[in-house]
Design a protein around this motif. Sequence first.
Motif, PDB file in Angstrom:
ATOM      1  N   ASN A   1       0.824  -1.211   0.000  1.00 55.24           N
ATOM      2  CA  ASN A   1       0.000   0.000   0.000  1.00 55.24           C
ATOM      3  C   ASN A   1       0.852   1.253   0.000  1.00 55.24           C
ATOM      4  O   ASN A   1       0.484   2.259  -0.577  1.00 55.24           O
ATOM      5  CB  ASN A   1      -0.875   0.047   1.254  1.00 55.24           C
TER       6      ASN A   1
ATOM      7  N   TYR B   1      -4.682   1.395  10.671  1.00 55.33           N
ATOM      8  CA  TYR B   1      -3.674   1.315   9.606  1.00 55.33           C
ATOM      9  C   TYR B   1      -2.464   2.145  10.017  1.00 55.33           C
ATOM     10  O   TYR B   1      -1.328   1.779   9.805  1.00 55.33           O
ATOM     11  CB  TYR B   1      -4.218   1.873   8.289  1.00 55.33           C
TER      12      TYR B   1
ATOM     13  N   ARG C   1      -4.564   6.668  14.184  1.00 52.41           N
ATOM     14  CA  ARG C   1      -5.937   6.773  13.724  1.00 52.41           C
ATOM     15  C   ARG C   1      -6.630   5.412  13.782  1.00 52.41           C
ATOM     16  O   ARG C   1      -6.435   4.559  12.926  1.00 52.41           O
ATOM     17  CB  ARG C   1      -5.962   7.313  12.301  1.00 52.41           C
TER      18      ARG C   1
ATOM     19  N   GLY D   1     -16.527   4.433   4.522  1.00 53.09           N
ATOM     20  CA  GLY D   1     -15.430   4.715   5.431  1.00 53.09           C
ATOM     21  C   GLY D   1     -15.685   4.231   6.837  1.00 53.09           C
ATOM     22  O   GLY D   1     -14.913   4.510   7.742  1.00 53.09           O
TER      23      GLY D   1
ATOM     24  N   GLY E   1     -15.530   1.230   7.875  1.00 60.38           N
ATOM     25  CA  GLY E   1     -14.588   0.177   8.235  1.00 60.38           C
ATOM     26  C   GLY E   1     -15.038  -1.220   7.834  1.00 60.38           C
ATOM     27  O   GLY E   1     -14.521  -2.211   8.353  1.00 60.38           O
ATOM     28  N   LYS E   2     -15.972  -1.290   6.906  1.00 64.34           N
ATOM     29  CA  LYS E   2     -16.507  -2.593   6.502  1.00 64.34           C
ATOM     30  C   LYS E   2     -15.449  -3.426   5.778  1.00 64.34           C
ATOM     31  O   LYS E   2     -15.211  -4.584   6.132  1.00 64.34           O
ATOM     32  CB  LYS E   2     -17.721  -2.387   5.585  1.00 64.34           C
ATOM     33  N   THR E   3     -14.820  -2.807   4.787  1.00 73.12           N
ATOM     34  CA  THR E   3     -13.775  -3.521   4.045  1.00 73.12           C
ATOM     35  C   THR E   3     -12.653  -3.949   4.985  1.00 73.12           C
ATOM     36  O   THR E   3     -12.148  -5.070   4.910  1.00 73.12           O
ATOM     37  CB  THR E   3     -13.196  -2.603   2.950  1.00 73.12           C
ATOM     38  N   THR E   4     -12.324  -3.061   5.875  1.00 72.63           N
ATOM     39  CA  THR E   4     -11.249  -3.344   6.820  1.00 72.63           C
ATOM     40  C   THR E   4     -11.594  -4.557   7.672  1.00 72.63           C
ATOM     41  O   THR E   4     -10.776  -5.468   7.833  1.00 72.63           O
ATOM     42  CB  THR E   4     -11.025  -2.115   7.720  1.00 72.63           C
TER      43      THR E   4
ATOM     44  N   GLN F   1     -13.570  -4.987  -3.579  1.00 74.03           N
ATOM     45  CA  GLN F   1     -14.382  -3.860  -3.992  1.00 74.03           C
ATOM     46  C   GLN F   1     -13.937  -3.341  -5.358  1.00 74.03           C
ATOM     47  O   GLN F   1     -14.750  -2.925  -6.169  1.00 74.03           O
ATOM     48  CB  GLN F   1     -14.198  -2.760  -2.944  1.00 74.03           C
TER      49      GLN F   1
ATOM     50  N   HIS G   1     -24.030  -1.628  -0.336  1.00 74.86           N
ATOM     51  CA  HIS G   1     -24.764  -0.396  -0.064  1.00 74.86           C
ATOM     52  C   HIS G   1     -26.209  -0.512  -0.508  1.00 74.86           C
ATOM     53  O   HIS G   1     -27.091   0.105   0.050  1.00 74.86           O
ATOM     54  CB  HIS G   1     -24.091   0.782  -0.768  1.00 74.86           C
TER      55      HIS G   1
ATOM     56  N   THR H   1      -5.200   3.856  -0.084  1.00 76.25           N
ATOM     57  CA  THR H   1      -5.393   3.981   1.357  1.00 76.25           C
ATOM     58  C   THR H   1      -6.720   4.644   1.714  1.00 76.25           C
ATOM     59  O   THR H   1      -6.949   4.983   2.864  1.00 76.25           O
ATOM     60  CB  THR H   1      -4.239   4.774   1.999  1.00 76.25           C
TER      61      THR H   1
ATOM     62  N   SER I   1     -11.080   4.327   1.459  1.00 77.55           N
ATOM     63  CA  SER I   1     -12.122   3.332   1.223  1.00 77.55           C
ATOM     64  C   SER I   1     -12.743   3.618  -0.140  1.00 77.55           C
ATOM     65  O   SER I   1     -12.563   4.703  -0.704  1.00 77.55           O
ATOM     66  CB  SER I   1     -13.178   3.402   2.315  1.00 77.55           C
TER      67      SER I   1
ATOM     68  N   GLY J   1     -15.744   4.262  -1.192  1.00 71.73           N
ATOM     69  CA  GLY J   1     -16.625   5.411  -1.283  1.00 71.73           C
ATOM     70  C   GLY J   1     -15.863   6.723  -1.136  1.00 71.73           C
ATOM     71  O   GLY J   1     -16.203   7.728  -1.760  1.00 71.73           O
ATOM     72  N   GLN J   2     -14.812   6.687  -0.336  1.00 72.59           N
ATOM     73  CA  GLN J   2     -14.015   7.903  -0.173  1.00 72.59           C
ATOM     74  C   GLN J   2     -13.308   8.260  -1.470  1.00 72.59           C
ATOM     75  O   GLN J   2     -13.257   9.420  -1.872  1.00 72.59           O
ATOM     76  CB  GLN J   2     -12.991   7.699   0.956  1.00 72.59           C
TER      77      GLN J   2
HETATM   78  N1  LIG Z   1      -4.691   0.870   3.389  1.00 73.81           N
HETATM   79  C1  LIG Z   1      -5.155   1.845   4.170  1.00 73.81           C
HETATM   80  N2  LIG Z   1      -4.308   2.649   4.807  1.00 73.81           N
HETATM   81  C2  LIG Z   1      -4.743   3.639   5.616  1.00 73.81           C
HETATM   82  N3  LIG Z   1      -6.036   3.903   5.835  1.00 73.81           N
HETATM   83  C3  LIG Z   1      -6.940   3.141   5.219  1.00 73.81           C
HETATM   84  C4  LIG Z   1      -6.543   2.081   4.344  1.00 73.81           C
HETATM   85  N4  LIG Z   1      -7.653   1.503   3.860  1.00 73.81           N
HETATM   86  C5  LIG Z   1      -8.703   2.158   4.413  1.00 73.81           C
HETATM   87  N5  LIG Z   1      -8.280   3.146   5.218  1.00 73.81           N
HETATM   88  C6  LIG Z   1      -9.135   4.048   6.013  1.00 73.81           C
HETATM   89  O1  LIG Z   1      -9.880   3.232   6.880  1.00 73.81           O
HETATM   90  C7  LIG Z   1     -11.230   3.677   6.970  1.00 73.81           C
HETATM   91  C8  LIG Z   1     -12.154   2.523   6.708  1.00 73.81           C
HETATM   92  O2  LIG Z   1     -11.992   2.092   5.380  1.00 73.81           O
HETATM   93  P1  LIG Z   1     -12.832   0.882   4.774  1.00 73.81           P
HETATM   94  O3  LIG Z   1     -12.277   0.646   3.422  1.00 73.81           O
HETATM   95  O4  LIG Z   1     -12.818  -0.244   5.709  1.00 73.81           O
HETATM   96  O5  LIG Z   1     -14.260   1.517   4.677  1.00 73.81           O
HETATM   97  P2  LIG Z   1     -15.602   0.892   4.129  1.00 73.81           P
HETATM   98  O6  LIG Z   1     -16.555   0.862   5.243  1.00 73.81           O
HETATM   99  O7  LIG Z   1     -15.334  -0.354   3.405  1.00 73.81           O
HETATM  100  O8  LIG Z   1     -16.036   2.032   3.132  1.00 73.81           O
HETATM  101  P3  LIG Z   1     -16.690   1.933   1.689  1.00 73.81           P
HETATM  102  O9  LIG Z   1     -18.110   1.686   1.883  1.00 73.81           O
HETATM  103  O10 LIG Z   1     -16.462   3.300   1.142  1.00 73.81           O
HETATM  104  O11 LIG Z   1     -15.977   0.904   0.940  1.00 73.81           O
HETATM  105  C9  LIG Z   1     -11.370   4.814   5.987  1.00 73.81           C
HETATM  106  O12 LIG Z   1     -11.396   6.017   6.696  1.00 73.81           O
HETATM  107  C10 LIG Z   1     -10.123   4.756   5.130  1.00 73.81           C
HETATM  108  O13 LIG Z   1      -9.681   6.050   4.829  1.00 73.81           O
END
Ligand SMILES: Nc1ncnc2c1ncn2[C@@H]1O[C@H](COP(=O)(O)OP(=O)(O)OP(=O)(O)O)[C@@H](O)[C@H]1O
Lengths: 601, 569
Positions: free
Chosen positions: A139, A375, A379, A402, A404-407, A447, A559, B464, B466, B468-469
């Motif tokens: 990343n 990450y 934060r 954002g 945190g679902k993907t995370t 995604q 979504h 880095t 998400s 949607g972001q």
């Molecule tokens: N590789 C990364 N490094 C640093 N921050 C990250 C990284 N990936 C995601 N983030 C941050 O972590 C937070 C959660 O991201 P995540 O992708 O889990 O969101 P999400 O719920 O899946 O959103 P979306 O619906 O937009 O996909 C976000 O604020 C994003 O900016």
Amino acid sequence: MSFSFGSTGSAMGPRSVMQSFGRDSAGQAIDPRILMRLLAFLKPHKARMFAALLLMLISSAFALTSPYLIKIAIDENIAGNDTVGLFYTTLLMAVVFVALYVTTSLQQYLLSWIGLRVLTSLRARLFAHLQALSVSYHNSHIVGVTISRVISDVSVINDLLSSGVATIIGDTVVLAGIVAVMLSLDISLALATFAVLPLMLLATWIFSRRARVAFRQTRQRVAAVVGGLAEDISGIRVIQAFAREGVSSDRFEEVNRANRDANIDAMSLSFIFLPTVDFLGVLATATVLWLGGIAVARGELTLGTVVAFLAYVTRFFQPIQDLSQIYTTMQSAMAGGERVLELLDTKPLIYDEAAAVDMPRITGKVEFRQVGFAYQLDRKILRDINLIIEPGQTVALVGPTGAGKTTLASLVARLYDVAEGAVLVDGYDVRMLTQRSLRRQMGLVPQDPFLFTGTVADNIRFSSPRATMAAVENAARAANAHAFISALPEGYATKILEGGVNMSQGQRQLICIARAILADPRILILDEATASVDTLTEMLIQDALQKLLADRTAIVIAHRLATIRKADLICVMANGQIVERGSHSELIARGGLYADLSLRQ
Amino acid sequence: MECLRPYWRTTLAAYLALLAINAVALTIPQFIRWIVDSGIARQDTDLISRSVLGLLLLALLKSVFTYFQGCWTETASQNVACDLRNAIHRQLARLSFSWHDRSETGQILTRAIQDVERIRFVTGRAFLRIIDGLVLVIGSSVLLLLINPLLALLAMATMPLLAWRAMSLGRRLRPMSLVIQKQLGKLTARLEQNLRGVRIVKAFAQEDAEIARFARANRRWFSLSALTARLQAFTAPQIDMIANFSTVIVIGYGGYLVTCNQLTTGELVAFATYLGQLTVPVRRMGNIVPAVALAMTSGTRIFEILDTLSEVTDAPDARPLPPVKGKVIFEDVVFGYVHNHRILQGVSFAVRPGQIVALLGTTGSGKSTIINLIPRFYDPTAGRILIDEHDIRKVTLASLREQIGTVLQETTLFATTIRENILFGRPGAGEEAMLAAARAAQADDFIREMPQGYDTLIGERGVTLSGGQKQRVAIARTLLRDPRILILDDATASVDTATERQIQIALEHLMAGRTCFVIAQRLSTLRKADMILILEHGQLVAQGTHAELMKSSGLYAELYHQQERAGGL
Ligand SMILES: Nc1ncnc2c1ncn2[C@@H]1O[C@H](COP(=O)(O)OP(=O)(O)OP(=O)(O)O)[C@@H](O)[C@H]1O
Ligand SMILES: Nc1ncnc2c1ncn2[C@@H]1O[C@H](COP(=O)(O)OP(=O)(O)OP(=O)(O)O)[C@@H](O)[C@H]1O
Ligand SMILES: [Mg+2]
């Protein structure tokens, strides 16, 4: 988790690379540790290296014989009117030249072969190491910069390892011989000649102090060029759509010019160094002439000795000049080597523990226990996640972007390690399992639907390379991709272009779904897998998936709430926490965030 | 070699310096001999001291010349490399989407880096050496012919053989090096794909398969390179050997002549010496020929890119598009990405200024394709597209694209700060405008929550953030352009419905009076549209407003009811 941009100065984005000058470790001349480690790459080829050296010595011997033969021909045969002798001498000369050719060729071939071999195996090692590094490493590193390490930094090292090392050894041997002869001829003149050596060492020292920084910079700058170019190529559609060709070319030119200047700087240094060495050589000759001349005048030396000595002084400086030439090559190789070794030394953040066990067949229970994750240290992305997914359940994650679902989903596949708490699959902490055995039983539809270059079939088969064509087609059918794939001019053999550009976004997602299905996963993670697919197609996929998921665990992120209505459990996430959970009707009845989201559709 | 032209002054200076170096280098041994003969032999210590000083001066002169020659050569060659890379970049920026669709990053990188490097190497050294060598060869040949024409001709009899070997080495090397460079490109492409797809590789634990695949490409590169190394190792020294054979001839035959008293020993020695000088540049050919051969293949590969004509370019008589009102007309547009595979078959529709047009259709029906034609990412095969009565092929690309804002379906951000990413839409824009765009795209909140706010660095392609972001930053970037025509291709697919709703509200204000094309899967987006186009297999099967289509289009009604049932609209 330590996520940091550019903890390794040279590995940042192209623009940032520009700012990381002078990461200089006290301008140490040649770091012996780096050198030794680079030399270690030659170890498997010791025998060949030795043979090459031997051949080198033999061929120099041959090269030295020919002037001697000419001398015999002129002084003895011709002067003695000996035509037969002349014939034999010339014949011998011809033989020597052929022998010289054979030994030189063999030696050159051996050295190139070794060099290429080292290069190839070093690239293979780097590639394997890149596979071991965790996602967070990738990343934070620009693809082009990494490419430049594996492709060009490695080839710079090769210059040193192949011909460089051989020349160094060969020249040193020659040098030792000449020194011995000179000392035996006349000690005081010899010492006078060697008097320039300290000066030479001083020059070398000054040179290498500055060269280290300069050459290191050339490697960084060329990496920035590759990085910038690779990034611009991957973003070329945006650049053109915004008509920003001019701006991006200007920016590239800046990086490019910086690379040019760094190269000119580094080379100018060696253009001071090399003539200096050359000059010092003449200085030694001059010293011999002067001292020798005076000694002859005083009758302390014969003219013959001085003449012979002069010849040796010239011979003495030839290898020294070669060596200093190689010294500049070495500077470049050190700079490249440093970057290559730095990559090889980077420890993966996620690795198999020594005590890690292979995951047996997963039944499918997934548990998040007090999970916290970030990450970057400062934060927090996930906080206090507690969730139990029973085997065979389909759990949906919904919530604002954002959240945190993907995370959360990627923690199950252990793409990242949790900061607090634990993720357990079938009661095993995922950190106690081998990554391979865990991930082989999972299927992920990301995604961002990534396709590799290759055929459509190759892409579906990526998850299990040995799958039959029939299996591939079945997976495609389940993903509702079969119809459109068959309609393509070349069906499953259609080549997918870089970035999957010749498939529509929805088609890419369908192929990714097929790929995950073919993996026959025990746990399936669908991260907005159908976000770009029309609702009719999505319905069909859902029907197919429902059968498929009968005894498998699934984590679905979406979504479009229609996608997840039928899930056994819906978790609503916001700001890194699960704020609501329950079935569709329960959540609607509760009138919270979920009901709110659902109303909006 | 054309590329050296802008730097002819430096090159010429370098060449002159080289001549001077040669002159001094030839003088120094003579000077030493003279010192020995007239100084030391005559035991004239005064002369010795003075001439030794002279020698040092000469050496200093040579060093200074060497320095300048080196620097000038390097400057010229580095400039050539720099110019070539810039030219490649500019050309890449010009080449059409279709060219980029077909090309591979790895292959382009190899050309821009390795191939340019090879050319640089030749322009730096070999070019000067060749001229230098030619001068030496001609000079020595003339001298040889003057001393003894017959012997000279005999000695030079090996020349044709030599030339033939050198040429054949070059000839055989070129196709091989072409294959090698291609293979290096493949290797780079493999690496590039692997790095880009690293998440997939990891998620499916396919590291071993990837390593094996890379190893295959790597081994193939090795065996090809080893083959070339063999050719080079066994052919280049041949040139040396042939040159040496002329010495054998001269000593043999010349010696025979001396014994027959047709030549003096002195003449023979002089002859041998000049011959030695003649063979020096000839020997260098052994190194230069391969380098030049490699550079020539590299040149071919680079000019392949530079000479490609973009499929989408300004017409010769193209005029800038005046500020548009936003009328868009498709007239019987036919299009296919590849030959004989039509994607759009005769699409016609007309959009009035300020209308919101929604495109609807199943996956792969050609929605993105239609909107790709408006900013001329591709040109239609047949039919025309008019904006405000202007055929878009008759206006300049820059003026057309400047007025259109596109949010592409696949979000690509750059590895820099969020601020710079948004400002990419309009580099000169002020802070206020930038913030307003971010707010409209509902991106402001999440950006402010980041530790460094707008100055947060994001990973390559936005990894880095998400999903949607990323999309919201991309929307902000486009909104900042304040385009006359806005195209949103599935721009909110990864955005939750609440946020999407807010973006829509913001857009309604911002885009009032501008033409808007929207592709979205969620029907809620569509109800606001002034016109909905329904596509099926590249054909427009229905068009109209929501109310009209509910009555006239079975497909639309079905889609609508299905979503209503599933989600509760
Ligand atoms: N590789 C990364 N490094 C640093 N921050 C990250 C990284 N990936 C995601 N983030 C941050 O972590 C937070 C959660 O991201 P995540 O992708 O889990 O969101 P999400 O719920 O899946 O959103 P979306 O619906 O937009 O996909 C976000 O604020 C994003 O900016
Ligand atoms: N660059 C390309 N080269 C070749 N074929 C392409 C290219 N882009 C798209 N196609 C093909 O053209 C067809 C239409 O694609 P398009 O992207 O327009 O679909 P779409 O309607 O936007 O679908 P989606 O809803 O999935 O985005 C598809 O069959 C696709 O495979
Ligand atoms: Mg599309």
